[in-house]
Write a protein that holds these residues in place. Structure first.
Motif, short mmCIF file in Angstrom:
data_model
loop_
_atom_site.label_atom_id
_atom_site.label_comp_id
_atom_site.label_asym_id
_atom_site.label_seq_id
_atom_site.Cartn_x
_atom_site.Cartn_y
_atom_site.Cartn_z
N PHE A 267 -42.20 -18.06 -21.23
CA PHE A 267 -42.08 -16.64 -20.87
C PHE A 267 -40.65 -16.16 -21.07
CE2 PHE A 267 -45.85 -14.62 -18.97
CZ PHE A 267 -46.76 -15.65 -19.11
N PHE B 34 -41.83 -15.98 -11.42
CA PHE B 34 -43.24 -16.37 -11.37
C PHE B 34 -43.51 -17.61 -12.22
CE2 PHE B 34 -43.02 -12.96 -14.60
CZ PHE B 34 -43.60 -13.58 -15.70
N CYS C 261 -50.21 -6.53 -20.10
CA CYS C 261 -48.94 -6.45 -20.83
C CYS C 261 -49.02 -5.38 -21.93
CB CYS C 261 -48.60 -7.81 -21.43
SG CYS C 261 -46.92 -7.92 -22.03
N LEU D 62 -47.83 -11.07 -24.70
CA LEU D 62 -48.82 -12.13 -24.54
C LEU D 62 -49.95 -11.97 -25.55
CD1 LEU D 62 -49.18 -12.08 -20.62
CD2 LEU D 62 -47.68 -13.51 -22.02
N CYS E 259 -41.10 -10.97 -23.05
CA CYS E 259 -41.45 -10.59 -21.67
C CYS E 259 -40.26 -9.94 -20.96
CB CYS E 259 -41.89 -11.84 -20.91
SG CYS E 259 -42.04 -11.59 -19.14
N VAL E 260 -40.51 -8.82 -20.28
CA VAL E 260 -39.45 -8.16 -19.53
C VAL E 260 -39.64 -8.33 -18.02
CG1 VAL E 260 -38.88 -6.51 -21.35
CG2 VAL E 260 -40.67 -5.94 -19.67
N SER E 261 -40.52 -9.24 -17.67
CA SER E 261 -40.69 -9.63 -16.26
C SER E 261 -41.09 -8.45 -15.36
CB SER E 261 -39.41 -10.29 -15.75
OG SER E 261 -39.70 -11.09 -14.65
N CYS E 262 -41.98 -7.62 -15.85
CA CYS E 262 -42.41 -6.48 -15.04
C CYS E 262 -43.41 -6.89 -13.96
CB CYS E 262 -43.04 -5.40 -15.92
SG CYS E 262 -44.66 -5.88 -16.56
N GLY E 263 -44.07 -8.02 -14.16
CA GLY E 263 -45.02 -8.51 -13.17
C GLY E 263 -46.43 -7.98 -13.32
N ALA E 264 -46.69 -7.14 -14.32
CA ALA E 264 -48.04 -6.57 -14.46
C ALA E 264 -49.08 -7.66 -14.69
CB ALA E 264 -48.08 -5.56 -15.60
N CYS E 265 -48.73 -8.68 -15.47
CA CYS E 265 -49.68 -9.77 -15.73
C CYS E 265 -49.95 -10.56 -14.47
CB CYS E 265 -49.17 -10.66 -16.84
SG CYS E 265 -47.54 -11.36 -16.52
S1 SF4 Z 1 -44.28 -9.90 -16.87
FE1 SF4 Z 1 -44.75 -7.93 -17.87
S2 SF4 Z 1 -43.76 -8.08 -19.85
FE2 SF4 Z 1 -43.87 -10.15 -19.06
S3 SF4 Z 1 -45.73 -10.97 -19.94
FE3 SF4 Z 1 -46.23 -10.15 -17.91
S4 SF4 Z 1 -46.91 -8.07 -18.30
FE4 SF4 Z 1 -45.85 -8.75 -20.15
#
Ligand code: SF4
Ligand code: SF4
Ligand code: SF4
Ligand code: FES
Length: 927
Positions: free
Chosen positions: A211, A166, A183, A192, A216-222
């Motif tokens: 990032f 992303f 996050c 963040l 960041c663990v790249s979960c994609g929630a943000c």
């Molecule tokens: S991708 Fe997940 S861990 Fe990374 S900044 Fe977004 S919410 Fe946080």
């Protein structure tokens, strides 16, 4: 096609954000409409429930309301000013107006300010048509921006493209803080923050880093929470907005997250976690969210192939030819060596329907019970241990239950890496104040992470689980902490009396066991008291429990502990195996073990066998067949000659690789069905191309017994479903098998498996998902097992004598190796190594304690040779105190490191689950 247009109610339901009881109804009037909602509901949510849309930007129903954008203001009779509807709670008799001229004027002003600092490139923006800022500009009737775009602005801020999946484009950011809150609240990583104030306020990752450089663990929630194009998937930027959606289930781990596969034609544009997914409720991890590209990777084999010898080149053939060839070779082997000379292994990566037909083919067409599954090497002790004690081979709770736990015990599991979406739920509960006990040699992330600190970390020596679980129970029994009412009412009295006498013996005490386990007695006593006296305490465990020579004993020890403390049968309690593979629960449910027909019914039981014989119109062998290790051993002994390997990479994932490879080489016919030419395929004579999860139609059953639909987002790239291939092979071998579709297979499963009796594709499409048992009496399934009584009647206590493993550290091999997974890779890495996830984990490394490293002259990053009595491998050292002195740790995602070359032949006494978690090794530096 299934559409997923979801109404965002703006704020979460009251139970999530408010202490006010939601049982009390409150009536109010909004724009002249009478609305009744539970107390604690926001005015915004109440309005949206009544189909009255209030403009919003910083609010979304997956996050606690924040009240920063001021777009959602409303007029409330008797109140001064214009309160924000997202942060104002409903009151009885309240009269709200959402669409007055005054409100409209304020909203337009707010939007004008936002737009005056926003690039006006909607037509070329990746989010065009999927942007809340754009929608809101239209909704508030913005026609002009009086302030112009030439004042101070943020439009030249540089993009952060560091994450492979992303983009972060701060010029489009409206500083609504949804990403920051996602996050924190959803993922629990706290990567963040909003730095600086006023006009200078901006979103920063980590310590003002990229990032990738941040936590960041790249979960994609943000990305999902962002209402603008600031955080956008790179696939959306490349491909444009999707035009259709198919709801399906992630094919990686046992959490079983539901996703909306968003497609353009037959190309996936992105995978969006489904809010209504029972297991994940809108959350995801980096694998399910982003690492799906392997499904269309160029390495995929799409045509069947055969070869006479494993040294020959592969030859592409037609489906008809490969089926005829394979069937004739299997039949020929049986003619020469007997019906028991062949067998099959079903895949925990495949659907229930595919697994069902594979085991049926083995029993009905191979005419033997030589069927096993990869659960053999992970959670077979769970099936055995929980069945013996509770009566059911499965976990007791749903994931949601953890929200009610006051004490959480994590044993031999690393949820933040291996079950990340469940870990986020668990972390939320821990941040709310639940206490945590971690039992693991290694300091897993949960022990100390943002806003979380384990109350007790029992860092035991690998191989001493049973000593520790016995000592915990000893404290409960000898300190008067037994839940006598629970035990008397719910458990078998004789087994309890015998167990009580056994567990109270001095040799089980924390003081006596400290010498083996290394766990300080005082710490262990405190942990036992905490667990036993909690209102609700739940145990979650993983392969660190099962993959031992006493794996089944340990599972029974956990069950004993939960029963004696009465921590079962209600929310927030239970014994919960965190299953590894996406469908390992289902593969076991579907009768993949050599001794059990679907529904865990023993093959030797005449009545059960007759039921299947009548339905399948075939005579079944009453003798249990061979397990995987027995098949391999028989092959090496020249008595087993052909195997059908369905989606498992034996040569990489099974212990003692040298022995496995020798067995594969010894066989006349090795048939591999998979997506890629994996390590096992190097020894195969027939390769049957499989289908990726995006092409499958069926169901997966996750770790909480939840049966989720898997729907085809695209047609099979091989031209056939895997169940069709198996049916063709069975038919060619003389046992005709055919189904119209996968739904028909599930109907047969339901008709023959009591716990699945109420399951059908139509039912699942209607209700979403169900947890088995799902029956006519319980059509919506069973969230929590053993509520009033155990499935077996009375809970049975079993004696769990601690027997040290034969695998001991010695002068030659003084260190103990244990293994695990990392977040970004999945098991043997066949899928994840073919995605951009490799940027997080390019190789398997060896964690070694600083004192052990220093002793051997090893510094961080050095190449090291690790030797066991089975073999040796080379990898790089990571010097860290995450592991205690005397213990080393590695992952097993890359064939180059081949961790299983050095694991031993030892296995669980009851189930043959390999002892992956204890191998005596020595480590030496190499050039
Ligand atoms: S991708 Fe997940 S861990 Fe990374 S900044 Fe977004 S919410 Fe946080
Ligand atoms: S990145 Fe998106 S979610 Fe985060 S503050 Fe900016 S606009 Fe809001
Ligand atoms: S937690 Fe497991 S099921 Fe969920 S997205 Fe990640 S890998 Fe898939
Ligand atoms: S949506 Fe209510 S203040 Fe932003």
């Amino acid at each position: 096609m299934i559409t997923t247009m979801r109404k965002d109610l703006g704020t979460p339901p009251p139970a999530v954000t408010s202490a006010v009881t939601s049982a009390v109804p409150v009536r109010l009037e909004i724009d002249g409409v009478s609305v009744t909602v539970p107390a604690g509901t926001s005015v915004m949510r109440a309005a949206r429930a009544a189909d009255i849309n209030v403009a919003k930007l910083c609010a979304t129903d997956s996050l606690a309301s924040f009240g920063s954008c001021r777009l959602c203001v409303v007029e409330i009779a008797g109140r001064k000013g214009l309160p924000a509807s997202c942060t104002t709670l409903v009151e009885e008799g309240m009269v709200v107006r959402t669409q007055t001229e005054r409100v409209a004027r304020v909203r337009r002003n707010v939007m004008e300010l936002y737009i005056s600092d926003h690039p006006l490139d909607c037509l070329t923006c990746a989010a065009n048509g999927d942007c809340e800022l754009q929608d809101m500009a239209g909704a508030v009737g913005l026609r002009e921006v009086r302030y112009g775009l030439d004042g101070a602005n943020h439009l030249v801020m540089a993009k952060d493209e560091s994450n492979p999946y992303f983009t972060f484009d701060p010029s489009k950011c409206i500083v609504c803080s949804r990403c920051v809150r996602a996050c924190e609240e959803i993922q629990g990583t706290f990567a963040l923050s909003i730095t600086d104030r006023g006009f200078g306020a901006k979103v920063s990752a980590g310590m003002n880093e990229s990032f990738m450089a941040s936590e960041c663990v790249s979960c994609g929630a943000c990305v999902q929470a962002c209402p603008t194009a600031t955080l956008t998937e790179k696939t959306v930027i490349a491909a444009g907005q999707p035009d259709r959606t198919v709801k399906t289930t992630c094919a990686y781990c046992g959490v079983g997250c539901s996703f909306n596969a968003e497609l353009k034609g037959n190309e996936v544009v992105r995978m969006v976690p489904a809010m209504e997914g029972g297991a994940n409720e809108g959350h995801s991890c980096v694998k399910g969210r982003f690492a799906w590209g392997y499904a269309s990777h160029r390495d995929r084999v799409l045509k069947p192939m055969v070869r006479e010898r494993i040294t020959d080149d592969w030859r592409e053939v037609s489906w008809d030819e490969v089926i005829a060839y394979t069937a004739s070779r299997f039949l020929d082997i049986q003619k020469r060596h007997g019906v028991g000379a062949i067998g099959g292994i079903s895949s925990s990566r495949c659907t229930n329907e595919e697994v069902y037909v594979v085991q049926k083919m083995v029993r009905a067409a191979f005419h033997n019970n030589n069927i096993d599954t990869c659960a053999r090497v992970c959670h077979s002790p769970t099936g055995y241990g929980l069945k013996q004690t509770f009566g059911t081979s499965a976990g007791t709770q749903d994931f949601k239950s953890v929200a009610h736990a006051d004490v959480i015990v994590v044993i031999g599991a690393n949820p933040t890496d291996a079950h990340p979406v469940f870990a986020s739920r668990m972390k939320r509960r821990l941040r709310q104040g639940a206490k945590l006990i971690v039992i693991d040699p290694r300091r897993i992330d949960l022990v100390r992470s943002p806003h979380i600190e384990a109350t007790h970390h029992l860092s035991l020596r690998p191989g001493t689980n049973v000593a520790v679980i016995n000592a915990l129970a000893h404290v409960i029994v000898t300190e008067g902490l037994v839940r006598e009412d629970f035990v008397t009412e719910r458990c078998d009295a004789l087994s309890f009396a015998q167990w009580r006498e056994f567990i109270a013996r001095p040799e089980q005490s924390p003081e006596a066991t400290e010498a083996h386990s290394g766990v300080p007695a005082g710490e262990l006593r405190a942990a036992a008291r905490l667990y036993a006296t909690a209102q609700n305490a739940a145990i979650y465990y993983g392969l660190g429990v099962t993959e031992h020579s006493q794996g089944s004993t340990m599972v029974m020890g956990i069950a004993n502990l939960a029963m004696v403390a009465g921590q079962l049968g209600r929310e927030g309690t239970g014994v919960n195996p965190l299953r590894g593979q996406n469908n390992v629960q289902g593969a076991c449910d579907m009768g993949s073990f050599p001794h059990e027909l679907p529904g865990y019914r023993h093959i030797s039981d005449t009545a059960t066998r007759h039921t299947f014989e009548a339905a399948w119109e075939v005579t079944l062998d009453a003798e249990p067949g061979l397990r995987i290790p027995n098949m391999l051993a028989s092959a090496n002994a020249g008595q087993f000659h052909g195997i059908f390997v369905h989606g498992e990479d034996l040569a990489h994932s099974d212990p003692d690789t040298t022995h496995v490879i020798a067995a594969l080489r010894a066989m006349e016919l090795v048939v591999v069905q998979d997506l890629f030419l994996n390590e096992t395929a190097k020894f195969a004579h027939v390769f049957l191309p499989g289908t990726a999860f995006l092409e499958k139609d069926g169901t997966f059953t996750n770790a909480e017994r939840r049966i989720n639909r898997v729907r085809p987002a695209m047609p099979s790239r091989t031209g056939l479903s895997e169940w069709e291939i198996v049916c063709k092979l069975s038919t060619a071998m003389g046992y005709p098998m055919s189904y119209v579709n996968a739904a028909e297979i599930m109907d047969e499963i339901a008709s023959l498996t009591p716990t699945f009796a109420g399951v059908s594709f139509a039912h699942l499409d209607r209700v979403g998902s169900v947890q088995w048992p799902c029956t006519a009496v319980k059509p919506l399934g069973t969230r929590i097992m053993h509520e009033d009584a155990f499935v077996r009647g009375k809970g049975r206590f079993l004696i769990t004598e601690y027997v040290p493993t034969d695998e001991k550290s010695t002068r030659r091999f003084p260190l103990l190796l244990t293994t695990g997974r990392v977040l970004s890779q999945y098991n043997v890495g066949t899928a994840t190594r073919r995605t951009a996830n490799v940027v997080w984990h390019e190789e398997d490394t060896l964690e070694i304690h600083p004192s052990d490293a220093e002793l051997r002259g090893i510094v961080n990053g050095d190449g090291v040779r690790m030797m066991s009595r089975k073999g040796a491998i080379t990898l790089h050292a990571c010097v860290t105190d995450r592991v205690p002195a005397g213990v080393v740790y590695t992952t097993f995602h890359y064939p180059d490191a081949a961790a299983n070359v050095i694991t031993t032949e030892f296995s669980d006494w009851a189930t043959n689950c390999p002892e992956y978690k204890v191998t005596a090794v020595e480590v030496r530096p190499v050039d």
